[in-house]
Design a protein around this motif. Structure first.
Motif, PDB file in Angstrom:
ATOM      1  N   TYR A  39       0.815  -1.218   0.000  1.00  0.00           N
ATOM      2  CA  TYR A  39       0.000   0.000   0.000  1.00  0.00           C
ATOM      3  C   TYR A  39       0.845   1.264   0.000  1.00  0.00           C
ATOM      4  CZ  TYR A  39      -4.554  -2.265   0.537  1.00  0.00           C
ATOM      5  OH  TYR A  39      -5.707  -2.973   0.323  1.00  0.00           O
ATOM      6  N   THR A  40       1.928   1.245   0.762  1.00  0.00           N
ATOM      7  CA  THR A  40       2.763   2.444   0.875  1.00  0.00           C
ATOM      8  C   THR A  40       3.398   2.777  -0.467  1.00  0.00           C
ATOM      9  OG1 THR A  40       3.229   1.958   3.193  1.00  0.00           O
ATOM     10  CG2 THR A  40       4.714   3.495   2.065  1.00  0.00           C
ATOM     11  N   ARG A  41       3.991   1.768  -1.127  1.00  0.00           N
ATOM     12  CA  ARG A  41       4.645   2.015  -2.410  1.00  0.00           C
ATOM     13  C   ARG A  41       3.616   2.398  -3.485  1.00  0.00           C
ATOM     14  NH1 ARG A  41       7.633  -2.704  -0.960  1.00  0.00           N
ATOM     15  NH2 ARG A  41       6.345  -3.953  -2.402  1.00  0.00           N
ATOM     16  N   SER A  49      -2.227   9.685  -0.571  1.00  0.00           N
ATOM     17  CA  SER A  49      -1.910   9.231   0.774  1.00  0.00           C
ATOM     18  C   SER A  49      -2.324   7.761   0.893  1.00  0.00           C
ATOM     19  CB  SER A  49      -2.652  10.074   1.818  1.00  0.00           C
ATOM     20  OG  SER A  49      -4.053   9.834   1.727  1.00  0.00           O
ATOM     21  N   GLN A  50      -1.708   7.042   1.851  1.00  0.00           N
ATOM     22  CA  GLN A  50      -2.060   5.638   2.016  1.00  0.00           C
ATOM     23  C   GLN A  50      -3.531   5.468   2.421  1.00  0.00           C
ATOM     24  OE1 GLN A  50       0.839   3.225   4.063  1.00  0.00           O
ATOM     25  NE2 GLN A  50      -0.705   1.729   4.712  1.00  0.00           N
TER      26      GLN A  50
END
Length: 296
Positions: A39-41, A49-50
């Motif tokens: 999710y972050t990448r 934003s995540q």
């Protein structure tokens, strides 16, 4: 069918599903998440934003009424439905992107000019731009820079040397020999061996909007010199024919703008005039304008 405005200004058609709509932004988010498996990448890749990415994926699952991603802290894994959607989403996005790229490549650039287009340059530029799939349309306007500023054209061709506002940019594309136009019944029409300085006290007709020659075109000019002003080429040439004054003009006027009441004189030491392209630099010009500038 509804549509969504994406961050780059492209309108995204929605795909109907259930009682609501699946949008291209859902598919792009889902494909990015599957390819990054994180999710972050994926959020960084999408400039989201995540939490925003998580909400988008959850919304997609609600629209499809099925789970796409297995919720586990140990690994990222798609469900069978998620794997099926990924294959279709990639194909849909590839098709949409291909169509958009093709349409952009065939975009028409509108070029505004006041008078006497540089034909050799135009023919070469049109050939190169149309080889890329684009099209050029020409629009005759009295004041190309004003039309450009009002965004009624994409590119302005102008000869008037002037300081442009910060949001416009200009590039010189040609240098032209300058001649003097005089009335056919003027004594100057029969003169020989004239120099540029010989003409410094003659009454001068000036196209104040798009002309190339004005009183400042002479280093030393009679301060009492009569100046007759006009605002376009048609008025300018008729004033010359009426013997109201002389005027400076690029040499191609002899073949492109003959007039029974006007004689064009070669002046060997006449300063050259220049042709410029101008366009909107802020905000960044469209891809079609950038492609045009690349071949121009």
């Amino acid at each position: 069918m509804d549509e969504q405005v994406l961050p780059d200004g492209v309108r995204s058609p929605a795909v109907e599903g259930g009682s609501a709509n699946i949008e291209l932004r859902h598919l792009r988010a889902y494909v990015a998440l599957c390819e990054e498996a994180n999710y972050t990448r994926a959020a960084a890749r999408l400039h989201l934003s995540q939490p925003a990415l998580t909400r988008t994926i959850q919304q997609l699952e609600r629209l499809l009424e099925c789970r796409l991603i297995e919720r586990t802290s140990r690994r990222f894994e798609r469900t069978d439905e998620g794997a099926e959607l990924l294959a279709h989403a990639r194909r849909i996005l590839a098709d949409v992107d291909a169509v958009a790229a093709d349409l952009r490549s065939r975009a028409t650039v509108e070029v505004g000019f006041a008078w006497l287009l540089p034909t050799t340059w135009l023919a070469a530029t049109r050939r190169r731009y149309e080889a890329l799939g684009g099209r050029i349309t020409l629009r005759r306007v009295d004041d190309p820079l004003a039309a450009l500023d009002a965004r009624s054209i994409d590119i302005a061709i102008h000869r008037r040397e002037t300081e442009l506002p910060s949001h416009l940019e200009s590039r010189m594309i040609a240098t032209e020999q300058r001649m003097i136009a005089v009335a056919a019944n003027s004594p100057l029409a029969e003169a020989t061996d004239l120099s540029w300085a010989d003409l410094a006290d003659q009454p001068l007709v000036v196209n104040v909007v798009s002309g190339t020659t004005h009183a400042g075109s002479w280093e030393q000019s009679d301060p009492n010199r009569p100046i007759i002003t006009c605002r376009n080429f048609d008025e300018w040439i008729e004033l010359i024919a009426a013997n109201r004054g002389i005027g400076g003009v690029p040499a191609l006027a002899r073949s492109r703008a003959p007039h029974p009441g006007v004689v064009y004189l070669d002046i060997p030491d006449a300063p050259p005039s220049h042709v410029y392209l101008a366009w909107h630099a802020k905000p960044e010009p469209s891809r079609s304008v950038q492609r045009f500038l690349g071949v121009a």
